[in-house]
Enzyme design. Sequence first.
Site, mmCIF file in Angstrom:
data_model
loop_
_atom_site.group_PDB
_atom_site.id
_atom_site.type_symbol
_atom_site.label_atom_id
_atom_site.label_comp_id
_atom_site.label_asym_id
_atom_site.label_seq_id
_atom_site.Cartn_x
_atom_site.Cartn_y
_atom_site.Cartn_z
ATOM 1 N N ARG A 11 0.897 -1.277 -0.034
ATOM 2 C CA ARG A 11 0.050 -0.071 -0.117
ATOM 3 C C ARG A 11 0.950 1.143 -0.013
ATOM 4 N NH1 ARG A 11 -0.755 4.787 2.625
ATOM 5 N NH2 ARG A 11 -0.122 3.931 4.621
ATOM 6 N N ASP A 12 1.679 1.363 1.144
ATOM 7 C CA ASP A 12 2.580 2.747 1.307
ATOM 8 C C ASP A 12 3.517 2.797 0.081
ATOM 9 O OD1 ASP A 12 3.245 4.962 2.193
ATOM 10 O OD2 ASP A 12 3.901 4.360 4.254
ATOM 11 N N HIS A 203 6.068 3.706 12.926
ATOM 12 C CA HIS A 203 6.138 3.595 11.509
ATOM 13 C C HIS A 203 7.189 4.606 11.010
ATOM 14 C CE1 HIS A 203 4.276 3.573 7.182
ATOM 15 N NE2 HIS A 203 5.099 4.634 7.230
ATOM 16 N N HIS A 205 10.303 6.344 8.387
ATOM 17 C CA HIS A 205 10.930 6.564 6.988
ATOM 18 C C HIS A 205 12.198 6.865 7.209
ATOM 19 C CE1 HIS A 205 7.088 7.327 4.272
ATOM 20 N NE2 HIS A 205 6.705 6.753 5.491
ATOM 21 N N CYS A 236 5.230 9.293 1.068
ATOM 22 C CA CYS A 236 3.796 10.049 1.326
ATOM 23 C C CYS A 236 3.807 11.047 -0.117
ATOM 24 C CB CYS A 236 3.472 10.866 2.437
ATOM 25 S SG CYS A 236 2.116 11.943 2.420
ATOM 26 N N ASN A 245 9.996 4.372 2.852
ATOM 27 C CA ASN A 245 9.892 3.708 4.347
ATOM 28 C C ASN A 245 11.226 3.022 4.689
ATOM 29 O OD1 ASN A 245 6.660 3.794 4.995
ATOM 30 N ND2 ASN A 245 7.233 3.353 2.793
#
Length: 309
Positions: A11-12, A203, A205, A236, A245
């Site tokens: 997803r990300d 989470h 990055h 993002c 990430n």
Amino acid sequence: MHITISEVGPRDGLQSEKTFIPTARKVQIIDAIFASGIRSVEATSFVSPSAVPQMSDAAEVLRQIQRPERSVVSVLAPNVRGAHGAIRAGADELVAFVSASETHNRKNLNRSVAESLANIEEVAELATQEGVKLRAAIATAFGCPFEGNITVDSVVRVARAFVRTGVRHLTLADTTGMATPSIVRAVCESVRNAVPDVRISLHFHNTRGLGLLNVAAGIELQIQEYESSIAGVGGCPFAPGATGNVCTEDLVHYLHEEGHSTGIDLDSLVQAAWLMEEVLGRALPGQVMRAGKRLRRYDARQSPDAKAR
């Protein structure tokens, strides 16, 4: 310590890709990640296809993936419409998020923080009615590319609002890689003191190369759940300068070297990273996938000798 890894790459990692990735390839990546022993995967998002075209096949991805026993398939569902779609498609867990930064929230969701929190109350009610798990995430919890430093009070205020909706699992997200170990300690300690009954995931990055250092800071605080992205993909799409990430296989390698358990087979995970690179058709940031494990051996006979001077 046992550390739980939630994979967010499908997803990300893929949401910002300009070229549409065929559904079958997305499914192949998710199946490979599950095959490594990871049991929590954020597989896709139920958002407007016009906003994130890459996720337009969300329901089909969920229909086709293989789900191992005790696996959790999470999906991003930032509003009630998305939540309905995710539940119909068979998601095990919904993920809703709000930024601690007012400016970032408007850029990302086109709403104020207060409006987004009101919306999540509706998502929480639906999740409760349907018996689906709900995890909430606070974006820009460690800094914002528009506003700079984010006060701990701002993060705590959003965390408490989530708890009032019934949320008991909260991710603190370093959306643009602005965290440092000292900031991680300050924010996590304050949030844990404010909402002590909530599970916290982190989470990070790796925008400025501090991803694993921030994980180490979290482990010092006995936080046992982390989100990461296979081969280090992601960032993002609404935040300037946001690179990938923390890389899942690099994270797992680090954790194993430090004596922590994950239940993940690193060799299989590296194969999943190579698959992601093949699908995207370019070199990705992962390092262990290229260098191998720390004790990888080489045949000295195949290495050139230094030339005599």
